[in-house]
Design a protein around this motif. Sequence first.
Motif, mmCIF file in Angstrom:
data_model
loop_
_atom_site.group_PDB
_atom_site.id
_atom_site.type_symbol
_atom_site.label_atom_id
_atom_site.label_comp_id
_atom_site.label_asym_id
_atom_site.label_seq_id
_atom_site.Cartn_x
_atom_site.Cartn_y
_atom_site.Cartn_z
ATOM 1 N N UNK A 1 11.283 19.180 55.885
ATOM 2 C CA UNK A 1 11.940 20.284 55.050
ATOM 3 C C UNK A 1 12.843 21.078 55.801
ATOM 4 N N UNK A 2 12.417 21.614 56.979
ATOM 5 C CA UNK A 2 13.549 22.377 58.120
ATOM 6 C C UNK A 2 14.009 21.164 59.086
ATOM 7 N N UNK A 3 15.074 21.469 59.503
ATOM 8 C CA UNK A 3 15.608 20.651 60.631
ATOM 9 C C UNK A 3 16.346 21.331 61.831
ATOM 10 N N UNK A 4 17.559 22.418 61.451
ATOM 11 C CA UNK A 4 18.093 23.276 62.390
ATOM 12 C C UNK A 4 17.998 24.402 61.812
ATOM 13 N N UNK A 5 17.225 25.246 62.921
ATOM 14 C CA UNK A 5 16.935 26.831 62.471
ATOM 15 C C UNK A 5 17.729 27.851 63.407
ATOM 16 N N UNK A 6 18.282 28.807 62.422
ATOM 17 C CA UNK A 6 18.919 29.821 63.208
ATOM 18 C C UNK A 6 18.277 31.193 62.439
ATOM 19 N N UNK A 7 18.203 31.973 63.406
ATOM 20 C CA UNK A 7 17.084 33.152 62.911
ATOM 21 C C UNK A 7 17.794 34.669 62.945
ATOM 22 N N UNK A 8 17.556 35.353 61.980
ATOM 23 C CA UNK A 8 18.094 36.544 61.996
ATOM 24 C C UNK A 8 17.321 37.561 61.571
ATOM 25 N N UNK A 9 17.433 38.807 61.920
ATOM 26 C CA UNK A 9 16.434 40.079 61.514
ATOM 27 C C UNK A 9 16.786 40.776 60.369
ATOM 28 N N UNK A 10 16.265 40.846 59.519
ATOM 29 C CA UNK A 10 16.779 41.662 58.442
ATOM 30 C C UNK A 10 16.545 43.321 58.323
ATOM 31 N N UNK A 11 17.738 43.841 57.944
ATOM 32 C CA UNK A 11 17.663 45.464 58.068
ATOM 33 C C UNK A 11 16.297 45.815 57.182
ATOM 34 N N UNK A 12 15.708 46.835 57.898
ATOM 35 C CA UNK A 12 14.550 47.453 57.533
ATOM 36 C C UNK A 12 14.680 48.138 56.062
ATOM 37 N N UNK A 13 15.869 48.659 56.030
ATOM 38 C CA UNK A 13 16.326 49.413 54.649
ATOM 39 C C UNK A 13 16.335 48.457 53.456
ATOM 40 N N UNK A 14 16.636 47.529 53.559
ATOM 41 C CA UNK A 14 16.619 46.565 52.376
ATOM 42 C C UNK A 14 15.667 46.133 51.467
ATOM 43 N N UNK A 15 15.598 46.734 50.480
ATOM 44 C CA UNK A 15 14.515 46.562 49.640
ATOM 45 C C UNK A 15 15.094 46.117 48.112
ATOM 46 N N UNK A 16 14.416 45.159 47.759
ATOM 47 C CA UNK A 16 14.690 44.543 46.404
ATOM 48 C C UNK A 16 13.633 43.350 46.104
ATOM 49 N N UNK A 17 13.644 43.160 44.776
ATOM 50 C CA UNK A 17 12.620 42.220 44.153
ATOM 51 C C UNK A 17 13.137 40.896 43.761
ATOM 52 N N UNK A 18 12.244 39.866 43.795
ATOM 53 C CA UNK A 18 12.720 38.564 43.641
ATOM 54 C C UNK A 18 13.463 38.423 42.315
ATOM 55 N N UNK A 19 13.098 39.012 41.451
ATOM 56 C CA UNK A 19 13.793 38.843 40.162
ATOM 57 C C UNK A 19 15.349 39.234 40.273
ATOM 58 N N UNK A 20 15.504 40.450 41.019
ATOM 59 C CA UNK A 20 16.811 40.801 41.422
ATOM 60 C C UNK A 20 17.671 40.079 42.099
ATOM 61 N N UNK A 21 17.100 39.295 43.282
ATOM 62 C CA UNK A 21 17.748 38.397 43.850
ATOM 63 C C UNK A 21 17.783 37.144 42.941
#
Length: 300
Positions: A1-21
Motif C-alpha cells: 500500500x505504501x512505498x515512499x513516505x514523506x512526513x509532515x506535522x499538522x498544526x495543532x489548531x486545525x480542527x474539522x470533521x471527515x464529512x467536511x473534508x
Amino acid sequence: MFKNLIFYRLDASWATTADQVEERLQAGRYVECGASQEKSIGWIEPRGQANGPLLEVVAGQWMAKLMVETRALPASVVNRKAQERVAQIEASTGRKPGKKEIRDIKDDMRLELLPMAFTKQSSALVWIDRDARLLVVDAASQARADEVVTLLVQALPGFAATLINTQTSPVAAMAEWLLSQEAPAGFSVDRECELKAADESKAVVRYARHRLDTEEVQQHIKEGKMPTRLAMTWNERVSFMLTEGLQLKKLAFLDGVFESTSASKHKDDDFDADVAISTGELQKLLPDLLEALGGEMPVA
C-alpha cells in the motif's frame, strides 16, 4: 500500500470533521485531461471504486488519493514541427519569420499536437492521523509531496503542515551507525547504502547487496563521504531506505505482517485490512525512528 513516505506535522489548531473534508475534496475531484490540456490534477477514490468517497476513514485513520495526469509532448517534437512551418513560410513568401512570430508558431504547434499526445498518470496516497497530528504522503519526490500539501491547504480551511525535522540529521545519524557498526534499538542496518562526498568532486559510492560493517565503508566516511541513503529494517517487520531528507523509500512490510489477512484476499475488506495493518505498523515505527534521530525538532 505504501512505498515512499514523506512526513509532515499538522498544526495543532486545525480542527474539522471527515464529512467536511469529504465535501471539500469533492470540489476538487479529478477530471481527465481535455484534448488541449497539458495537465489535470484532482482527488480520486482511494478505495478504487468509481463514484465512491474521496476520503476513507479506517480505524480512525483518514485516507485520500491525488491523481496527476500529464500529456507527454516533447519539446523536440514541437520545435521540429515549428521549423517545418517556418520553412514553408520562407518558401512561399520569401521572408523569414521574426522571433515573436516563431514563438507564436511554436504555441500553435503545441496546441495542434496536444490532442495526439499520450497521457501519463501518477497518484499519491495521503494518510492523515488526526490524533498524532501526522500527515504522511506516499510520493517519490519532495516536489510531488509539496504539491499534495499545497492542494490540501487550498482545499481545507485552516489546514497547515510542516515537514518533520529531527535533533540529529539523518546524515549524521547514519554515519554514526555505520562507523560504530551499531544500529539504534529496534533497527538493523541492511546491505545497501549510498555515500556522497560534500566537496567539489561530488564523488558517489553505492553499495548493493553488500556488507556494510567493513573498514572500507568506514574509511569512505572518514574521508568525507557521508551516507545519503541507508537500507534498514525495523523489528523484522518493515524494511525501508532512509534518506538524508528523512524520507522512507522502498518501504516493504515483511513476511508475517499481513498473514492474518491472507485468507481474505480478493474480498471487499482488503482495503480496510491493509490500511489498518500498515498504518498500525507505521504508527509504531515512526516514533522509534524519531527517537533514534534524537527526537523531533520543535516547530518554531
